[in-house]
Design a protein around this motif. Structure first.
Motif, PDB file in Angstrom:
ATOM      1  N   ARG A  19      -4.120 -34.541  29.667  1.00 27.17           N
ATOM      2  CA  ARG A  19      -3.487 -34.313  28.717  1.00 27.17           C
ATOM      3  C   ARG A  19      -3.768 -35.598  27.491  1.00 27.17           C
ATOM      4  NH1 ARG A  19       1.140 -32.234  32.323  1.00 27.17           N
ATOM      5  NH2 ARG A  19       1.969 -34.513  32.189  1.00 27.17           N
ATOM      6  N   PHE A  20      -3.523 -36.735  28.328  1.00 22.77           N
ATOM      7  CA  PHE A  20      -3.434 -37.861  27.657  1.00 22.77           C
ATOM      8  C   PHE A  20      -5.587 -38.008  27.007  1.00 22.77           C
ATOM      9  CE2 PHE A  20       0.815 -38.689  29.128  1.00 22.77           C
ATOM     10  CZ  PHE A  20       1.130 -37.798  27.923  1.00 22.77           C
ATOM     11  N   SER A  21      -5.794 -37.271  27.347  1.00 22.81           N
ATOM     12  CA  SER A  21      -7.625 -37.897  27.088  1.00 22.81           C
ATOM     13  C   SER A  21      -7.927 -37.785  25.783  1.00 22.81           C
ATOM     14  CB  SER A  21      -8.100 -36.265  28.570  1.00 22.81           C
ATOM     15  OG  SER A  21      -8.208 -35.609  27.900  1.00 22.81           O
ATOM     16  N   PHE A  22      -7.876 -36.607  25.051  1.00 27.60           N
ATOM     17  CA  PHE A  22      -8.071 -36.907  23.861  1.00 27.60           C
ATOM     18  C   PHE A  22      -7.330 -37.384  22.677  1.00 27.60           C
ATOM     19  CE2 PHE A  22      -3.652 -34.735  24.130  1.00 27.60           C
ATOM     20  CZ  PHE A  22      -2.722 -35.607  22.287  1.00 27.60           C
ATOM     21  N   ARG A  23      -6.631 -38.421  23.208  1.00 28.69           N
ATOM     22  CA  ARG A  23      -6.405 -40.045  23.044  1.00 28.69           C
ATOM     23  C   ARG A  23      -7.769 -40.932  22.538  1.00 28.69           C
ATOM     24  NH1 ARG A  23      -0.828 -39.105  21.112  1.00 28.69           N
ATOM     25  NH2 ARG A  23      -1.219 -40.540  20.952  1.00 28.69           N
ATOM     26  N   ASN A  24      -8.471 -40.378  22.024  1.00 32.28           N
ATOM     27  CA  ASN A  24      -9.594 -41.351  21.632  1.00 32.28           C
ATOM     28  C   ASN A  24      -8.976 -42.601  20.340  1.00 32.28           C
ATOM     29  OD1 ASN A  24     -10.592 -40.208  24.066  1.00 32.28           O
ATOM     30  ND2 ASN A  24     -11.886 -39.090  22.533  1.00 32.28           N
ATOM     31  N   GLU A  25      -8.059 -42.569  19.671  1.00 30.94           N
ATOM     32  CA  GLU A  25      -7.931 -43.371  19.350  1.00 30.94           C
ATOM     33  C   GLU A  25      -7.703 -44.507  19.512  1.00 30.94           C
ATOM     34  OE1 GLU A  25      -6.049 -40.747  18.846  1.00 30.94           O
ATOM     35  OE2 GLU A  25      -4.530 -40.844  19.158  1.00 30.94           O
ATOM     36  N   ARG A  26      -6.864 -44.660  20.712  1.00 31.44           N
ATOM     37  CA  ARG A  26      -6.059 -45.909  21.395  1.00 31.44           C
ATOM     38  C   ARG A  26      -7.669 -46.749  22.123  1.00 31.44           C
ATOM     39  NH1 ARG A  26      -0.737 -45.123  21.708  1.00 31.44           N
ATOM     40  NH2 ARG A  26       0.283 -43.404  19.876  1.00 31.44           N
ATOM     41  N   LYS A  27      -7.006 -47.813  22.465  1.00 28.81           N
ATOM     42  CA  LYS A  27      -7.739 -48.954  22.781  1.00 28.81           C
ATOM     43  C   LYS A  27      -7.139 -49.388  24.148  1.00 28.81           C
ATOM     44  CE  LYS A  27     -10.405 -50.981  19.532  1.00 28.81           C
ATOM     45  NZ  LYS A  27     -10.409 -51.943  18.832  1.00 28.81           N
ATOM     46  N   ASP A  35      -4.177 -56.553  38.329  1.00 30.28           N
ATOM     47  CA  ASP A  35      -4.839 -56.252  37.071  1.00 30.28           C
ATOM     48  C   ASP A  35      -4.711 -55.054  36.774  1.00 30.28           C
ATOM     49  OD1 ASP A  35      -5.614 -58.815  35.937  1.00 30.28           O
ATOM     50  OD2 ASP A  35      -7.768 -58.240  36.664  1.00 30.28           O
ATOM     51  N   ILE A  36      -4.130 -54.515  35.507  1.00 29.81           N
ATOM     52  CA  ILE A  36      -3.836 -52.539  35.162  1.00 29.81           C
ATOM     53  C   ILE A  36      -4.653 -52.298  33.692  1.00 29.81           C
ATOM     54  CG2 ILE A  36      -2.030 -52.402  37.111  1.00 29.81           C
ATOM     55  CD1 ILE A  36      -0.160 -52.555  34.449  1.00 29.81           C
ATOM     56  N   PHE A  37      -4.680 -51.377  33.384  1.00 31.58           N
ATOM     57  CA  PHE A  37      -4.801 -51.312  32.172  1.00 31.58           C
ATOM     58  C   PHE A  37      -2.619 -50.732  31.372  1.00 31.58           C
ATOM     59  CE2 PHE A  37      -8.308 -50.566  34.295  1.00 31.58           C
ATOM     60  CZ  PHE A  37      -9.538 -51.348  33.262  1.00 31.58           C
ATOM     61  N   SER A  38      -3.189 -51.205  29.915  1.00 34.83           N
ATOM     62  CA  SER A  38      -2.160 -51.052  29.174  1.00 34.83           C
ATOM     63  C   SER A  38      -2.830 -50.245  27.711  1.00 34.83           C
ATOM     64  CB  SER A  38      -1.347 -51.764  29.342  1.00 34.83           C
ATOM     65  OG  SER A  38      -0.315 -52.016  28.323  1.00 34.83           O
ATOM     66  N   LEU A  39      -1.893 -50.290  27.175  1.00 39.28           N
ATOM     67  CA  LEU A  39      -1.847 -50.012  25.334  1.00 39.28           C
ATOM     68  C   LEU A  39      -1.540 -50.778  25.279  1.00 39.28           C
ATOM     69  CD1 LEU A  39      -0.168 -46.048  25.208  1.00 39.28           C
ATOM     70  CD2 LEU A  39      -2.775 -46.529  25.368  1.00 39.28           C
ATOM     71  N   TYR A  40      -0.876 -51.489  25.332  1.00 37.85           N
ATOM     72  CA  TYR A  40      -1.214 -52.998  24.652  1.00 37.85           C
ATOM     73  C   TYR A  40      -1.525 -54.116  25.379  1.00 37.85           C
ATOM     74  CZ  TYR A  40       3.108 -49.583  23.915  1.00 37.85           C
ATOM     75  OH  TYR A  40       3.913 -49.650  23.685  1.00 37.85           O
TER      76      TYR A  40
END
Length: 117
Positions: free
Chosen positions: A44-52, A64-69
């Motif tokens: 569902r969220f794979s289309f959100r390429n505008e985010r890093k 270590d984890i991945f975050s939107l922040y």
């Protein structure tokens, strides 16, 4: 029909579909899922390429984890498993609504309170 255990087509992990879920799928006339909840969320969220994504430290484990922040945001970032788990108490961050103050300022206060611990 009772609950049913299925194997995810994507990650091959087992997941359970409950009777209530089957009733819901029947009501909206869709077939039961073939992907586990996590793989469905990723799709569902794979289309959100505008985010890093940023590599940050988990606030509880230090892994270590991945975050939107980014790490510089000083937000408390935890994994989904920890968020849904019982290792922390959400009531610690509760606060009463003050109707004499603007709502969004109170949201900002709550965000700062929960991210700077």
């Amino acid at each position: 029909m009772n609950s049913e255990t299925k194997t995810c087509q994507n990650c091959k992990k087992e997941f359970v579909i409950e009777l209530e879920d089957f009733n819901f799928y029947e009501k909206i006339k869709v077939p039961p899922p073939t992907f586990c909840p996590l793989c469905r969320a990723q799709r569902r969220f794979s289309f959100r390429n505008e985010r890093k994504l940023f590599k940050v430290k988990d606030a509880f484990t230090g892994r270590d984890i991945f975050s939107l922040y980014p790490a510089e945001s000083n937000r408390k970032v935890i994994t989904q498993e920890e968020w849904n788990g019982d290792s922390w108490d959400a009531i610690e961050y509760a606060q009463n609504v003050d109707f004499s103050k603007p709502f969004l300022k109170q949201i900002l206060e709550l965000e700062k309170k929960s991210s700077n611990l």
